[in-house]
Design a protein around this motif. Structure first.
Motif, short mmCIF file in Angstrom:
data_model
loop_
_atom_site.label_atom_id
_atom_site.label_comp_id
_atom_site.label_asym_id
_atom_site.label_seq_id
_atom_site.Cartn_x
_atom_site.Cartn_y
_atom_site.Cartn_z
N GLU A 38 -11.23 -4.60 3.73
CA GLU A 38 -9.86 -4.92 4.12
C GLU A 38 -9.02 -5.04 2.86
O GLU A 38 -9.48 -5.54 1.83
N SER A 39 -7.80 -4.59 2.94
CA SER A 39 -6.96 -4.63 1.75
C SER A 39 -6.44 -6.02 1.53
O SER A 39 -6.05 -6.72 2.44
N ALA A 40 -6.46 -6.41 0.24
CA ALA A 40 -5.86 -7.68 -0.10
C ALA A 40 -4.44 -7.45 -0.59
O ALA A 40 -3.71 -8.37 -0.85
N ALA A 41 -4.06 -6.17 -0.69
CA ALA A 41 -2.75 -5.87 -1.27
C ALA A 41 -1.70 -5.68 -0.19
O ALA A 41 -1.94 -5.02 0.79
N PHE A 42 -0.62 -6.29 -0.44
CA PHE A 42 0.45 -6.12 0.53
C PHE A 42 1.72 -6.62 -0.11
O PHE A 42 1.71 -7.09 -1.25
N GLY A 43 2.78 -6.55 0.66
CA GLY A 43 4.02 -7.21 0.25
C GLY A 43 5.05 -6.23 -0.30
O GLY A 43 4.71 -5.23 -0.91
N SER A 44 6.31 -6.56 -0.06
CA SER A 44 7.39 -5.66 -0.42
C SER A 44 7.53 -5.51 -1.93
O SER A 44 7.93 -4.48 -2.43
N LYS A 45 7.17 -6.56 -2.66
CA LYS A 45 7.30 -6.51 -4.12
C LYS A 45 6.53 -5.34 -4.72
O LYS A 45 6.87 -4.82 -5.75
N ASP A 46 5.45 -5.02 -4.05
CA ASP A 46 4.56 -4.04 -4.64
C ASP A 46 4.86 -2.61 -4.19
O ASP A 46 4.09 -1.70 -4.46
N LYS A 47 5.98 -2.47 -3.54
CA LYS A 47 6.32 -1.14 -3.02
C LYS A 47 6.36 -0.11 -4.13
O LYS A 47 5.92 1.02 -3.96
N GLU A 48 6.91 -0.56 -5.23
CA GLU A 48 7.04 0.32 -6.39
C GLU A 48 5.71 0.97 -6.75
O GLU A 48 5.60 2.16 -6.91
N VAL A 49 4.71 0.10 -6.88
CA VAL A 49 3.40 0.58 -7.28
C VAL A 49 2.77 1.43 -6.20
O VAL A 49 2.11 2.42 -6.46
N PHE A 50 3.01 1.00 -4.97
CA PHE A 50 2.33 1.68 -3.87
C PHE A 50 3.25 2.62 -3.09
O PHE A 50 3.09 2.78 -1.90
N ALA A 51 4.22 3.16 -3.80
CA ALA A 51 5.17 4.05 -3.12
C ALA A 51 4.42 5.17 -2.39
O ALA A 51 4.72 5.50 -1.27
N ASP A 52 3.42 5.62 -3.08
CA ASP A 52 2.66 6.70 -2.48
C ASP A 52 1.43 6.14 -1.77
O ASP A 52 0.40 5.86 -2.37
N GLN A 53 1.59 5.93 -0.48
CA GLN A 53 0.51 5.33 0.29
C GLN A 53 -0.78 6.16 0.27
O GLN A 53 -1.85 5.66 0.48
N ARG A 54 -0.62 7.45 -0.05
CA ARG A 54 -1.80 8.31 -0.02
C ARG A 54 -2.79 7.94 -1.13
O ARG A 54 -3.95 8.28 -1.07
N LYS A 55 -2.27 7.27 -2.15
CA LYS A 55 -3.17 6.89 -3.24
C LYS A 55 -4.15 5.80 -2.84
O LYS A 55 -5.11 5.52 -3.54
N ARG A 56 -3.86 5.16 -1.73
CA ARG A 56 -4.69 4.03 -1.37
C ARG A 56 -6.04 4.52 -0.88
O ARG A 56 -6.13 5.38 -0.03
N ASP A 57 -7.06 3.98 -1.45
CA ASP A 57 -8.41 4.44 -1.13
C ASP A 57 -9.33 3.23 -1.10
O ASP A 57 -9.67 2.66 -2.14
N SER A 58 -9.67 2.80 0.07
CA SER A 58 -10.41 1.55 0.19
C SER A 58 -11.78 1.62 -0.45
O SER A 58 -12.24 0.69 -1.07
N VAL A 59 -12.44 2.74 -0.35
CA VAL A 59 -13.79 2.85 -0.89
C VAL A 59 -13.75 2.73 -2.42
O VAL A 59 -14.46 1.96 -3.04
N LYS A 60 -12.83 3.51 -3.00
CA LYS A 60 -12.68 3.49 -4.45
C LYS A 60 -12.28 2.10 -4.94
O LYS A 60 -12.77 1.60 -5.95
N LEU A 209 -6.57 -2.31 -8.12
CA LEU A 209 -5.21 -2.66 -7.71
C LEU A 209 -4.49 -1.45 -7.14
O LEU A 209 -3.92 -1.51 -6.04
N LYS A 210 -4.56 -0.34 -7.86
CA LYS A 210 -3.74 0.82 -7.47
C LYS A 210 -4.26 1.52 -6.22
O LYS A 210 -3.55 2.29 -5.62
#
Lengths: 218, 752, 156
Positions: A38-60, A209-210
């Protein structure tokens, strides 16, 4: 029994509300993610970093965190993130022999303020106090306990601004190069190093994080 | 009233030629005579009159008393002068105390250790005080032309009631100093004591709390250099070669060389014991500079072959010289434990046999057998080894922490090639002794270094040097067996104990004498790890093993542990077995009863786990009851009640202080103390790894009770230390349900 | 070598030593203030405690350069006449046995009493656990600190 267990108070400071909100957001956003993490990352503040949702990879991310975790629970990190209000000492993480107390600001109290023994740099020689200009524990209102935390608990705690020293993603990334964190890799005579080099640790930290800062299941 | 002959102790009455101007002979100008605290400084007299080695009286009535024995915290510097002052009959407020130098021609028994300082000096000091008083009386009798028998004294004052004449001691001091020494004097009745039995403050307390230089480590002279040694990193190793190329160029360094301290032609006495005789030495201007250069030395070590030397068979002066050896090899704790386990299974040397122990064990319904072990311990005096030495072609002057000066001066004389009377040893206040400072190796080292560099030198050990330099409390093991018959009655008792390198069993000690069938055996294993006396030698282990075993035995027999001991003592009193029993059963029982009463033994309290133990050593009897609580799995001794029979107590509050300290020390060593070895190397070298008891671990309360007694004083420094180990073990059993057989107990808790 | 200016017990000193020399050895070897003791050299026993800007620092690991220009107080300067409430209390309770660790104990206790004028036993233990007394005078130290608190209150 290690002597420290006698004094240890495991503080379950992990806040249930925070955990629940993590979960809630997760469930709406991340339905496709493997149920094993489960992701521990969330929140509007981090939009910048996570602009590209495709980068999110739970396994990695979870994989990277297992490396991060091995460092965080190594003596160089955990000794100053104790469960109680007394730091730990040595490679066996025993309770600091003279029982210095955290104090309000994490800088000790009364006769045992950290800087009374810990200088601005490591004192040379075996069994001497390590040092840094900013030697301290987390403060009383933000204890950031590592000791006794599972990987899952610690990942969630690290991503919870209410428990991580109000750090956003940017601040978290920057924290890998914090002077006191870096001390862990130059700890002075006779202290073992964390299991990863700082470079490896930083890489894993940022990867975790990323890629969504997922918390392992356990 | 007791009459004593002064002839027994003639040297105490030597009078040095009076100095012009009557100046006091002080060891060092900065070492002012100590004034008992709590009052204003005394006006010093214009002139002193010496009545004997110990006593000088000023014309103004101020009394100077010399404390003959070295002080390391047991307060002899206060209590010994109290004994003199009592018999001299003076006001304690009018007394100044000097630390005597080591002057064997003038003082007796200048040895502090074995809890014997007061015991061995009790009658001599009383006699000296009473003799000086008698000389004052005789002087007054002559001056007033009245019979001496009609003269009485009040503190510091001579009175002739019939004529109403009176004079202060000061007024008669000059005349008294010319009076021949009386052949026989009267000692006071115990009931007439005014000073002995009261509490007088430590004469040095003001100097201590103001940081005055009291210790030899604080001493400095013009042109003095600092020296440090480097000794081998492991027992069984020796110095091969040194490369000082980097170190010698470092700032403040004067010279680097090696020394041989006890060369082969020296007959070592008991207290010459030393771990390493060949060492590297760095000499320089200041402590820190020398410390740095020492780290820069590159030294090659090699394994040492068997070391053969000649030494006294015992601590007795003039005892037979025997050949002694240190075996070669690098020893480890694991090997020691295995070896000790092996020896416990083999027959030992029979030390005592009463009745038919073997037969009784054969027909026993039940046999209980338990084995106990204890590790090497480091003394860890807070002041590390140091010694000032200034050796010239004509004489040697030494100043250092030393419990037993009379043993080292002959060796110094031999090693330095100087006559004994050209070696002057001044006795420093010691920052702890605990037995370690009985050994004078540091005096030899400092003197040899000074002789080599031809300058006054202060040798300083670092904490690491000290902790790894040996002379540890030996490692021990003891196996106890008890045979019970079909009625669960104790019919035989067997103790077999040994150690590395010494055998700790005292075969004639309780419970010998209380059991019909009794067997004591001993064994020992040689080692190159050096050991030495450590507060309550041997007793500090045997008390723990024996009193833990008796506790378990009582439980097995369904008896209260105090009642069980009292039953045995009753037997030892009414129908003792054997003839050599070394204790008095009624005094032993007395302290147990007192501890039982004072601790309300039969009361139980929620969460409080109690253990009891009693032991006799150094001629005194002590029983202790420990109240222990468990906090989150960690044991904490909350309260200790101690009952002590050490005869007359000279300085009450100081004796209480000593008992409190001994108990804290015992709890600390029982729970945490150990020095493990690997390949000959001590595995701990400073306080971060060698755990010492700290303030938060000390009991909240220690309640010390003395049995009121008019018996001459016996030991006080060691007896309260020995029993507390077992009291803690027995309380831990109550708290955890586990018996603790191996010291330190913290290890048993770690794995449990 | 370099000259370091120090202010110790209100007096100015200039010492010519390597700036990395621990304050302990400057006090003991160069300034002859030997009340501050060497016990372990690794900040573990507390025998060397002095006050640096009012804090109970361990002089054995404090480089003299850190003390330059700052206020240092040693046992010799704790009070002008040896009558600090702690010194009085130590005398009245007759705390010392060998006495070697006591100046460090007193210097630690002084910081405790400044910050907590009436400490409990628990607070005393927390503050004093850094100071080892091999003779085991811990109970008397506790008692003396309570007494010193009383004396201090009376003076105020």
């Amino acid at each position: 029994m290690k002597s420290k267990t006698g004094q240890k108070e495991i503080r379950h400071s992990y806040k249930l509300t925070a955990a629940l909100s993590v979960l809630a957001i997760l469930m709406t956003l991340m339905v496709t993610i493997s149920a094993r993490s489960e992701s521990a990352a969330f929140g509007s503040k981090d939009k910048e970093v996570f602009a590209d949702q495709r980068k999110r990879d739970s396994v990695k991310s979870v994989e990277a965190f297992s490396k991060v975790y091995s460092v965080l629970i190594s003596p160089r990190c955990v000794n100053c993130h104790p469960a109680g209000d007394v730091p730990l000492q040595g490679d066996d993480s025993h309770l600091h022999a003279m029982l210095p107390q955290r104090g309000k600001e994490g800088k000790g109290m009364l006769t045992m303020k950290c800087a009374n023994c810990h200088q601005s740099e490591n004192t040379r020689g075996p069994h001497t106090p390590p040092g840094n200009p900013n030697w301290h524990l987390p403060p009383a209102d933000m204890k950031m306990v590592f000791e006794g935390k599972s990987a899952s608990e610690l990942a969630k705690q690290l991503m919870d601004p209410a428990q991580n020293g109000h750090k956003d993603m940017k601040a978290l990334i920057a924290h890998a190069d914090d002077a006191l964190v870096l001390w862990g890799w130059e700890p002075g005579d006779g202290r073992t190093l964390p299991p990863l080099s700082h470079k490896e640790f930083k890489e894993a930290w940022i990867t975790w994080l990323k890629n969504g800062a997922y918390a392992p299941e356990k | 009233m007791t009459l004593v002959k002064t002839t027994l102790n003639r040297r105490s009455f030597l009078r040095a030629a009076l100095l012009a101007g009557g100046g006091m002979v002080l060891s060092f100008s900065w070492m002012a005579g100590c004034k008992p605290s709590g009052r204003k400084a005394l006006e010093m007299p214009e002139e002193w009159f010496e009545l004997n080695s110990y006593i000088k009286i000023g014309e103004n009535g101020v009394i100077s008393l010399s404390s003959p024995n070295p002080e390391f915290g047991q307060n002899v510097k206060t209590s010994m002068p109290m004994i003199l002052a009592e018999e001299l009959d003076v006001d304690w407020d009018n007394v100044v105390v000097e630390q005597a130098d080591f002057l064997p021609d003038r003082f007796k028994n200048q040895f502090t250790g074995g809890s014997q300082a007061i015991r061995s000096n009790w009658t001599p000091l009383r006699t000296v005080g009473a003799t000086a008083r008698q000389m004052l009386i005789l002087a007054a009798a002559k001056h007033w032309n009245v019979p001496a028998t009609e003269i009485t004294t009040e503190p510091g004052i001579l009175l002739h009631k019939a004529s109403g004449k009176q004079a202060s001691y000061g007024e008669m001091a000059s005349a008294a100093s010319q009076i021949p020494i009386p052949e026989e004097v009267e000692l006071k009745k115990v009931s007439d004591f005014k000073i002995i039995g009261t509490s007088k403050k430590n004469v040095d307390v003001k100097n201590i709390v103001n940081g005055k230089p009291l210790f030899s480590l604080d001493y400095k002279t013009e042109g003095m250099l600092t020296a440090m040694i480097v000794h081998p990193p492991a027992f069984g190793m020796q110095l091969k070669s040194i490369d000082d190329s980097a170190a010698i160029t470092m700032p403040g360094i004067q010279s680097i060389f090696t020394i041989d301290t006890l060369t082969g032609d020296i007959d070592q006495n008991f207290f010459d014991a030393t771990s390493f005789t060949k060492m590297a030495v760095v000499v320089g201007n200041s402590t820190w500079e020398v410390m740095q250069a020492k780290k820069a030395l590159k030294i090659a070590w090699e394994e040492e072959p068997e070391r053969v030397f000649r030494r006294s068979a015992s601590w007795m002066q003039g005892s037979e010289i025997i050949k002694a050896t240190f075996p070669p090899g690098l020893e480890s704790t694991d090997d020691h434990l295995a070896k000790m386990a092996e020896f416990t299974k083999k027959p030992g040397q029979i030390l005592r046999r009463d009745g038919d122990p073997e037969g009784a064990f054969k027909k026993a319904s039940k046999i209980i057998e338990r084995t106990y072990t204890a590790p090497f311990l480091a003394h860890n005096t807070m002041e590390p080894v140091n010694c000032f030495a200034h050796v010239t072609a004509e004489k040697a002057e030494l100043y250092g922490p030393l419990q037993a000066p009379e043993y080292i001066n002959a060796t110094l004389s031999q090693r330095l090639g100087l006559p004994k009377d050209k070696i002057h040893i001044k006795l420093a206040r010691m920052g702890g002794g605990f037995g370690l400072r009985a050994y004078g190796h540091h005096l030899i080292e400092a003197a040899v270094i000074s002789q080599q560099v031809k300058a006054p030198v202060k040798l300083v050990y670092t904490r690491e040097d000290e902790m790894t330099a040996g002379l540890y409390r030996p490692a021990y093991s003891a196996t106890y067996r008890a045979a019970l018959d079909e009625n669960n009655q104790l019919i035989a008792f067997h103790v077999k104990g040994g150690g590395i390198p010494e055998m700790p069993v005292a075969p004639h000690r309780f419970p010998a004498g209380a059991i019909d069938n009794y067997l004591a055996e001993g064994w020992s294993i040689t080692s190159n790890i050096t050991t030495g006396i450590f507060r309550a030698p041997r007793s500090n282990f045997m008390a723990c093993a024996e009193q833990s075993f008796l506790d378990e035995l009582a439980a097995e027999m369904g008896k209260d542990p105090i009642d069980f001991r009292l039953e045995l003592l009753e037997r030892a009193k009414t129908a003792p077995v054997g003839e050599n029993n070394d204790y008095q059963a009624d005094r032993y029982a007395g302290v147990l009863r007192l501890a039982r009463d004072k601790s309300n033994w039969n009361e139980t309290k929620q969460g409080i786990h109690r253990g009891v133990s009693a032991y006799f050593c150094h001629n005194s009897y002590v029983a202790e009851v420990v109240d222990l609580v468990m906090k989150n799995g960690t044991p904490k001794v909350e309260k200790v009640v101690a009952a002590i029979d050490c005869g007359i107590v000279v300085n009450k509050d100081a004796a209480v202080n000593m008992a409190e300290g001994a108990i804290v020390d015992g709890i600390g060593n029982a729970l945490f103390g150990e020095m493990p070895f690997k390949d000959g190397a001590p595995q701990k070298n400073n306080f971060p790894s060698y755990r010492m008891i700290r303030a938060n671990e000390a009991p909240k309360e220690i309640d010390v009770h003395f049995v009121g007694s008019e018996t001459d004083p016996t030991g006080m420094g060691e007896p309260p230390f020995a029993p507390v180990f077992a009291a803690v073990a027995n309380a831990l059993y109550k708290a955890t349900g586990t018996r603790f057989y191996n010291q330190p107990f913290i290890n048993g808790l770690t794995t449990g | 070598m370099a000259t370091t200016k120090l202010k110790i017990n209100g007096k100015e000193h200039a010492v010519d030593v390597d700036p990395s020399t621990p304050l302990l050895w400057v006090l003991r070897d160069h300034l002859n203030l030997v009340g501050t003791k060497y016990g372990c050299g690794v900040a573990s026993c507390g025998a060397c405690v002095v006050h640096l800007e009012g804090e109970a620092v361990r002089s054995c690991v404090t480089k003299v350069s850190r003390a330059a220009g700052k206020e240092v107080v040693t046992i010799e300067g704790l009070s002008e006449n040896g009558d600090h409430p702690l010194q009085q209390a130590w005398e009245q309770v007759d705390v010392p046995q060998c006495g070697y660790c006591q100046s460090g104990q007193i210097m630690s206790a002084a910081v405790l009493l400044r910050e907590i004028p009436n400490p409990t036993d628990e607070e005393i233990d927390l503050a004093m656990t850094g100071n080892i007394c091999r003779c085991g005078t811990y109970l008397r130290i506790r008692k003396a600190i309570h007494l010193a608190a009383e004396i201090q209150n009376e003076i105020k």
